[in-house]
Every structure is written in C-alpha cells, then in structure tokens.
Design a protein around this motif. Structure first.
Motif, mmCIF file in Angstrom:
data_model
loop_
_atom_site.group_PDB
_atom_site.id
_atom_site.type_symbol
_atom_site.label_atom_id
_atom_site.label_comp_id
_atom_site.label_asym_id
_atom_site.label_seq_id
_atom_site.Cartn_x
_atom_site.Cartn_y
_atom_site.Cartn_z
ATOM 1 N N MET A 165 0.810 -1.193 0.000
ATOM 2 C CA MET A 165 0.000 0.000 0.000
ATOM 3 C C MET A 165 0.860 1.267 0.000
ATOM 4 S SD MET A 165 -3.140 0.847 -0.002
ATOM 5 C CE MET A 165 -4.194 2.181 0.362
ATOM 6 N N ILE A 166 1.938 1.269 0.786
ATOM 7 C CA ILE A 166 2.816 2.434 0.842
ATOM 8 C C ILE A 166 3.465 2.657 -0.518
ATOM 9 C CG2 ILE A 166 4.926 3.343 1.869
ATOM 10 C CD1 ILE A 166 4.156 1.953 4.435
ATOM 11 N N HIS A 167 3.840 1.582 -1.180
ATOM 12 C CA HIS A 167 4.487 1.682 -2.480
ATOM 13 C C HIS A 167 3.540 2.335 -3.504
ATOM 14 C CE1 HIS A 167 7.524 0.764 -5.403
ATOM 15 N NE2 HIS A 167 6.673 0.073 -6.160
ATOM 16 N N ASP A 168 2.250 1.952 -3.449
ATOM 17 C CA ASP A 168 1.268 2.541 -4.368
ATOM 18 C C ASP A 168 1.100 4.035 -4.125
ATOM 19 O OD1 ASP A 168 0.815 0.153 -5.640
ATOM 20 O OD2 ASP A 168 -0.919 -0.371 -4.402
ATOM 21 N N SER A 169 1.077 4.455 -2.871
ATOM 22 C CA SER A 169 0.903 5.881 -2.577
ATOM 23 C C SER A 169 2.143 6.671 -2.988
ATOM 24 C CB SER A 169 0.595 6.096 -1.088
ATOM 25 O OG SER A 169 1.672 5.652 -0.289
ATOM 26 N N GLU A 170 3.335 6.060 -2.855
ATOM 27 C CA GLU A 170 4.560 6.724 -3.304
ATOM 28 C C GLU A 170 4.545 6.888 -4.823
ATOM 29 O OE1 GLU A 170 7.910 4.551 -1.862
ATOM 30 O OE2 GLU A 170 7.589 5.161 0.212
ATOM 31 N N ASN A 171 4.124 5.839 -5.522
ATOM 32 C CA ASN A 171 4.027 5.920 -6.980
ATOM 33 C C ASN A 171 3.009 6.984 -7.401
ATOM 34 O OD1 ASN A 171 5.934 3.978 -7.453
ATOM 35 N ND2 ASN A 171 4.456 2.308 -7.651
ATOM 36 N N HIS A 172 1.905 7.034 -6.676
ATOM 37 C CA HIS A 172 0.874 8.015 -6.982
ATOM 38 C C HIS A 172 1.407 9.443 -6.754
ATOM 39 C CE1 HIS A 172 -3.112 9.586 -7.623
ATOM 40 N NE2 HIS A 172 -3.086 10.204 -6.439
ATOM 41 N N ALA A 173 2.115 9.642 -5.658
ATOM 42 C CA ALA A 173 2.684 10.959 -5.352
ATOM 43 C C ALA A 173 3.708 11.346 -6.421
ATOM 44 C CB ALA A 173 3.324 10.959 -3.966
ATOM 45 N N LEU A 174 4.542 10.399 -6.817
ATOM 46 C CA LEU A 174 5.522 10.670 -7.868
ATOM 47 C C LEU A 174 4.840 11.017 -9.183
ATOM 48 C CD1 LEU A 174 8.262 7.957 -7.183
ATOM 49 C CD2 LEU A 174 8.437 10.424 -6.852
ATOM 50 N N LYS A 175 3.790 10.298 -9.496
ATOM 51 C CA LYS A 175 3.046 10.557 -10.734
ATOM 52 C C LYS A 175 2.442 11.964 -10.704
ATOM 53 C CE LYS A 175 0.869 9.680 -14.563
ATOM 54 N NZ LYS A 175 1.478 10.267 -15.735
ATOM 55 N N LEU A 176 1.880 12.354 -9.560
ATOM 56 C CA LEU A 176 1.303 13.691 -9.430
ATOM 57 C C LEU A 176 2.382 14.764 -9.572
ATOM 58 C CD1 LEU A 176 -1.252 13.227 -6.490
ATOM 59 C CD2 LEU A 176 -1.753 13.601 -8.910
ATOM 60 N N LEU A 177 3.536 14.538 -8.966
ATOM 61 C CA LEU A 177 4.634 15.495 -9.076
ATOM 62 C C LEU A 177 5.128 15.610 -10.518
ATOM 63 C CD1 LEU A 177 6.653 14.681 -5.838
ATOM 64 C CD2 LEU A 177 5.371 16.778 -6.328
ATOM 65 N N GLN A 178 5.208 14.497 -11.211
ATOM 66 C CA GLN A 178 5.624 14.522 -12.617
ATOM 67 C C GLN A 178 4.605 15.274 -13.471
ATOM 68 O OE1 GLN A 178 6.075 10.355 -13.372
ATOM 69 N NE2 GLN A 178 8.229 10.299 -12.695
ATOM 70 N N ASP A 179 3.326 15.058 -13.194
ATOM 71 C CA ASP A 179 2.284 15.784 -13.931
ATOM 72 C C ASP A 179 2.380 17.284 -13.669
ATOM 73 O OD1 ASP A 179 1.354 13.409 -14.945
ATOM 74 O OD2 ASP A 179 -0.349 13.249 -13.548
ATOM 75 N N MET A 180 2.617 17.655 -12.416
ATOM 76 C CA MET A 180 2.758 19.068 -12.070
ATOM 77 C C MET A 180 3.970 19.677 -12.773
ATOM 78 S SD MET A 180 1.840 18.961 -7.996
ATOM 79 C CE MET A 180 2.481 20.593 -7.702
ATOM 80 N N ARG A 181 5.067 18.928 -12.822
ATOM 81 C CA ARG A 181 6.269 19.411 -13.493
ATOM 82 C C ARG A 181 5.998 19.633 -14.974
ATOM 83 N NH1 ARG A 181 10.788 15.228 -13.447
ATOM 84 N NH2 ARG A 181 9.389 14.381 -15.004
ATOM 85 N N ASP A 182 5.292 18.708 -15.605
ATOM 86 C CA ASP A 182 4.968 18.846 -17.019
ATOM 87 C C ASP A 182 4.072 20.068 -17.272
ATOM 88 O OD1 ASP A 182 6.466 16.593 -17.568
ATOM 89 O OD2 ASP A 182 4.724 15.243 -17.621
ATOM 90 N N GLU A 183 3.092 20.270 -16.389
ATOM 91 C CA GLU A 183 2.214 21.431 -16.526
ATOM 92 C C GLU A 183 3.008 22.729 -16.369
ATOM 93 O OE1 GLU A 183 -1.136 21.180 -13.902
ATOM 94 O OE2 GLU A 183 -1.728 19.215 -14.666
ATOM 95 N N LEU A 184 3.920 22.767 -15.407
ATOM 96 C CA LEU A 184 4.741 23.956 -15.197
ATOM 97 C C LEU A 184 5.634 24.229 -16.409
ATOM 98 C CD1 LEU A 184 5.746 23.588 -11.438
ATOM 99 C CD2 LEU A 184 4.244 25.318 -12.454
ATOM 100 N N ARG A 185 6.157 23.199 -17.021
ATOM 101 C CA ARG A 185 6.969 23.378 -18.230
ATOM 102 C C ARG A 185 6.142 23.989 -19.353
ATOM 103 N NH1 ARG A 185 10.361 17.739 -18.249
ATOM 104 N NH2 ARG A 185 11.988 18.429 -16.801
ATOM 105 N N GLU A 186 4.919 23.490 -19.512
ATOM 106 C CA GLU A 186 4.040 24.033 -20.547
ATOM 107 C C GLU A 186 3.706 25.496 -20.270
ATOM 108 O OE1 GLU A 186 0.568 21.576 -20.855
ATOM 109 O OE2 GLU A 186 1.722 19.795 -21.391
ATOM 110 N N MET A 187 3.409 25.801 -19.004
ATOM 111 C CA MET A 187 3.091 27.183 -18.638
ATOM 112 C C MET A 187 4.292 28.092 -18.871
ATOM 113 S SD MET A 187 0.867 26.514 -15.159
ATOM 114 C CE MET A 187 0.921 28.217 -14.654
ATOM 115 N N ARG A 188 5.490 27.622 -18.534
ATOM 116 C CA ARG A 188 6.693 28.425 -18.733
ATOM 117 C C ARG A 188 6.925 28.686 -20.220
ATOM 118 N NH1 ARG A 188 11.842 25.741 -16.538
ATOM 119 N NH2 ARG A 188 11.640 24.626 -18.490
ATOM 120 N N ALA A 189 6.695 27.676 -21.047
ATOM 121 C CA ALA A 189 6.861 27.844 -22.493
ATOM 122 C C ALA A 189 5.852 28.862 -23.038
ATOM 123 C CB ALA A 189 6.701 26.501 -23.207
ATOM 124 N N GLU A 190 4.609 28.819 -22.552
ATOM 125 C CA GLU A 190 3.595 29.783 -22.987
ATOM 126 C C GLU A 190 3.970 31.192 -22.544
ATOM 127 O OE1 GLU A 190 -0.121 28.432 -21.418
ATOM 128 O OE2 GLU A 190 -0.181 26.659 -22.699
#
Length: 75
Positions: free
Chosen positions: A1-26
């Motif tokens: 269960m802990i491993h799944d929540s860590e993966n989920h947190a990492l996935k959310l952070l990666q999504d946020m990073r991608d969104e920030l990159r797009e916003m910076r490019a705009e």
C-alpha cells in the motif's frame, strides 16, 4: 500500500512538473511577442523623433529667411 501511494505521489509530481513546463513555455512565447511589439514601438518613436527634428530645422530655416528682407539677403 505504501508503495502505491509513493508511486501516486511521484506521478502527481511529474504531472505538475509537465504542466509547469508548458506554462513556462507559454509565458516565454508571450514575453517574446511583447518584446517584438516594443521593438516596433521603439522604431516608430525613433522615426517620429527624426521627423520632428527635420520639421524643426525646416521651420528654423524659414524663420531666418522671413526675418531678413528679400533685398538684403546674401547669396
């Protein structure tokens, strides 16, 4: 269960990073567009300043010609 929540947190952070990159490019594209517009404005202001200088010189020349009587002008 802990491993799944860590993966989920990492996935959310990666999504946020991608969104920030797009916003910076705009934002960068927007700043470049504004910079180009200011370049155009600066060019136009320089042109208007040049025209005003030419008009002032012409006006001064006309004032000098009018202030001296026609018969007293030197060639």
């Amino acid at each position: 269960m802990i491993h799944d929540s860590e993966n989920h947190a990492l996935k959310l952070l990666q999504d946020m990073r991608d969104e920030l990159r797009e916003m910076r490019a705009e934002m960068r594209a927007g700043f470049e567009e504004v910079s180009e517009q200011f370049d155009d404005v600066n060019t136009r202001i320089d042109g208007v300043a040049h025209i005003l200088t030419l008009l002032a010189a012409h006006s001064s020349t006309l004032e000098n010609r009018v202030s001296v009587p026609e018969g007293a002008q030197t060639p």
